[in-house]
Design a protein around this motif. Structure first.
Motif, PDB file in Angstrom:
ATOM      1  N   VAL A 112     -25.586 -21.012  29.535  1.00  0.00           N
ATOM      2  CA  VAL A 112     -24.882 -21.168  28.264  1.00  0.00           C
ATOM      3  C   VAL A 112     -23.383 -21.146  28.514  1.00  0.00           C
ATOM      4  CG1 VAL A 112     -24.552 -20.241  25.943  1.00  0.00           C
ATOM      5  CG2 VAL A 112     -26.784 -20.008  27.063  1.00  0.00           C
ATOM      6  N   ASP A 113     -22.692 -22.170  28.016  1.00  0.00           N
ATOM      7  CA  ASP A 113     -21.243 -22.275  28.191  1.00  0.00           C
ATOM      8  C   ASP A 113     -20.587 -22.191  26.810  1.00  0.00           C
ATOM      9  OD1 ASP A 113     -18.734 -22.632  29.171  1.00  0.00           O
ATOM     10  OD2 ASP A 113     -18.966 -24.755  29.674  1.00  0.00           O
ATOM     11  N   PRO A 114     -20.196 -20.983  26.362  1.00  0.00           N
ATOM     12  CA  PRO A 114     -19.698 -20.819  24.995  1.00  0.00           C
ATOM     13  C   PRO A 114     -18.233 -21.205  24.861  1.00  0.00           C
ATOM     14  CG  PRO A 114     -19.665 -18.711  26.104  1.00  0.00           C
ATOM     15  CD  PRO A 114     -20.229 -19.706  27.090  1.00  0.00           C
ATOM     16  N   THR A 115     -17.781 -21.258  23.614  1.00  0.00           N
ATOM     17  CA  THR A 115     -16.369 -21.398  23.286  1.00  0.00           C
ATOM     18  C   THR A 115     -16.005 -20.261  22.330  1.00  0.00           C
ATOM     19  OG1 THR A 115     -16.811 -22.798  21.368  1.00  0.00           O
ATOM     20  CG2 THR A 115     -16.476 -23.908  23.487  1.00  0.00           C
ATOM     21  N   GLU A 116     -14.730 -20.121  22.041  1.00  0.00           N
ATOM     22  CA  GLU A 116     -14.297 -19.078  21.111  1.00  0.00           C
ATOM     23  C   GLU A 116     -14.940 -19.266  19.747  1.00  0.00           C
ATOM     24  OE1 GLU A 116     -10.137 -17.519  19.012  1.00  0.00           O
ATOM     25  OE2 GLU A 116     -10.073 -18.631  20.907  1.00  0.00           O
TER      26      GLU A 116
ATOM     27  N   CYS B 286     -19.392  -7.062  30.754  1.00  0.00           N
ATOM     28  CA  CYS B 286     -19.864  -8.034  29.774  1.00  0.00           C
ATOM     29  C   CYS B 286     -19.519  -9.446  30.223  1.00  0.00           C
ATOM     30  CB  CYS B 286     -19.235  -7.747  28.407  1.00  0.00           C
ATOM     31  SG  CYS B 286     -17.421  -7.789  28.403  1.00  0.00           S
ATOM     32  N   VAL B 287     -19.973 -10.431  29.420  1.00  0.00           N
ATOM     33  CA  VAL B 287     -19.616 -11.838  29.662  1.00  0.00           C
ATOM     34  C   VAL B 287     -18.698 -12.369  28.567  1.00  0.00           C
ATOM     35  CG1 VAL B 287     -21.695 -12.324  30.997  1.00  0.00           C
ATOM     36  CG2 VAL B 287     -21.726 -12.645  28.508  1.00  0.00           C
ATOM     37  N   ALA B 288     -18.481 -11.565  27.520  1.00  0.00           N
ATOM     38  CA  ALA B 288     -17.548 -11.954  26.453  1.00  0.00           C
ATOM     39  C   ALA B 288     -17.119 -10.699  25.701  1.00  0.00           C
ATOM     40  CB  ALA B 288     -18.198 -12.947  25.485  1.00  0.00           C
ATOM     41  N   TYR B 289     -15.855 -10.701  25.262  1.00  0.00           N
ATOM     42  CA  TYR B 289     -15.396  -9.620  24.403  1.00  0.00           C
ATOM     43  C   TYR B 289     -14.310 -10.140  23.471  1.00  0.00           C
ATOM     44  CZ  TYR B 289     -11.342  -8.977  27.573  1.00  0.00           C
ATOM     45  OH  TYR B 289     -10.210  -9.168  28.337  1.00  0.00           O
ATOM     46  N   GLU B 290     -14.194  -9.454  22.329  1.00  0.00           N
ATOM     47  CA  GLU B 290     -13.144  -9.737  21.353  1.00  0.00           C
ATOM     48  C   GLU B 290     -12.668  -8.400  20.814  1.00  0.00           C
ATOM     49  OE1 GLU B 290     -12.436 -12.559  17.406  1.00  0.00           O
ATOM     50  OE2 GLU B 290     -14.466 -11.930  17.950  1.00  0.00           O
TER      51      GLU B 290
ATOM     52  N   ARG C 101     -11.929 -13.001  25.262  1.00  0.00           N
ATOM     53  CA  ARG C 101     -12.219 -13.637  26.554  1.00  0.00           C
ATOM     54  C   ARG C 101     -13.727 -13.856  26.641  1.00  0.00           C
ATOM     55  NH1 ARG C 101      -9.964 -11.277  31.979  1.00  0.00           N
ATOM     56  NH2 ARG C 101     -10.893 -13.256  32.628  1.00  0.00           N
ATOM     57  N   TYR C 102     -14.120 -14.890  27.346  1.00  0.00           N
ATOM     58  CA  TYR C 102     -15.545 -15.200  27.480  1.00  0.00           C
ATOM     59  C   TYR C 102     -15.747 -16.017  28.746  1.00  0.00           C
ATOM     60  CZ  TYR C 102     -13.551 -19.324  25.274  1.00  0.00           C
ATOM     61  OH  TYR C 102     -12.743 -20.385  24.979  1.00  0.00           O
TER      62      TYR C 102
END
Length: 276
Positions: free
Chosen positions: A135-139, A96-100, A120-121
């Motif tokens: 796309v540059d995400p944040t928490e 993946c590219v992000a997980y919680e 993490r992302y």
């Protein structure tokens, strides 16, 4: 009969210290509640704003979004900017590219149920066949759909990758936590998964990483990244925002009331000592 002024001063000073000390817990409690309430209120207002954007902004193609001035919603599939720029989720082991995630034990009564939690992302590319956007995400911008699984404590370390967790297995085993039932909660944004992104697309001055034609960032706190249906994401975000708003406003009112009452007591004490 004369009274030693030094003795009187010492007594008054002692009374002052005891009186001020008696109201300090109230001042500290009021300040703590006010800060927590203000933080919750700000986060709740932000979530309600996200709910409104998810509910009202129509979807356009990625190609149209680049030419649109203002907020848009785009839908597409996820890929990493470069091969190998991916994460592996600690519970399901998904690329993946992000997980919680959140791991907690089911307990009755009071106590902290949390065993471990984390997020993490990384930046990713979203594509729909018309163009690609970096796309540059944040928490704060992530709104992931979570899955929950219940296991026994003995199965915990077999189900998760301990190397990717901040989890001290010996501590939890010694404390007996692993003998209870464990909830495994994880949300991921997987490679190849459909994603919905609300934000402002701007043409990259140079082609962004991964060959994308435009970028979306979290500047101005407008970015929202959701991996379930926009309506579901909006309802989830709105419910959380409303809860935080009500909680935050309530705590702020209680905290300010406690501050005013206790600080007023301190002023009265000082005024009394000043007159004596």
């Amino acid at each position: 009969m004369s009274v030693d002024r030094t003795f009187v001063g010492t007594v008054l000073f002692g009374v002052l210290i005891l009186s001020v000390y008696s109201v300090l817990p109230g001042v500290a409690g009021g300040l703590f509640a006010t800060v927590i309430g203000a933080t919750a209120t700000i986060r709740g207002a932000r979530d309600m704003s996200d709910w409104w954007r998810l509910s009202t902004i129509d979807s356009v193609s990625l190609g149209e979004s680049v030419a649109t001035d203002g907020l848009v919603r785009v839908d597409g599939t996820v890929r990493p900017p470069r091969s190998g720029d991916t994460l592996v989720s600690p519970i399901r082991g998904e690329e993946c590219v992000a997980y919680e995630y959140n791991i907690y034990h089911q307990i009755q009564g009071t106590g902290d149920p949390s065993i471990d939690a984390g997020i993490r992302y990384s930046p990713f590319i979203v594509a729909d066949g018309t163009t690609e956007i970096y796309v540059d995400p944040t928490e704060e911008s992530l709104s992931l759909d979570h899955e929950t699984d219940t296991v026994t404590g003995d199965d915990l370390l077999e189900r998760v990758d301990e190397a990717r967790l901040d989890l001290e297995s010996s501590d939890h085993t010694d404390s007996g936590l692993l003998t209870s039932r464990i909830e495994l909660v994880e949300g991921t944004l997987g490679v190849g998964e459909q994603v919905h992104v609300v934000g402002e697309a701007s043409t990259a001055p140079q082609r962004a990483a991964g060959g994308a034609d435009a970028v979306m960032t979290s500047e101005g706190r407008h970015l929202i990244v959701a991996n379930d249906e926009p309506r579901s994401a909006a309802l989830r975000t709105g419910a959380r925002g409303l809860f935080l708003l009500v909680l935050g406003i309530g705590l702020s009112i209680m905290g300010l009331g406690a501050l005013v009452a206790n600080i007023g007591s301190v002023v009265e004490i000082l005024h009394f000592v000043g007159r004596t």
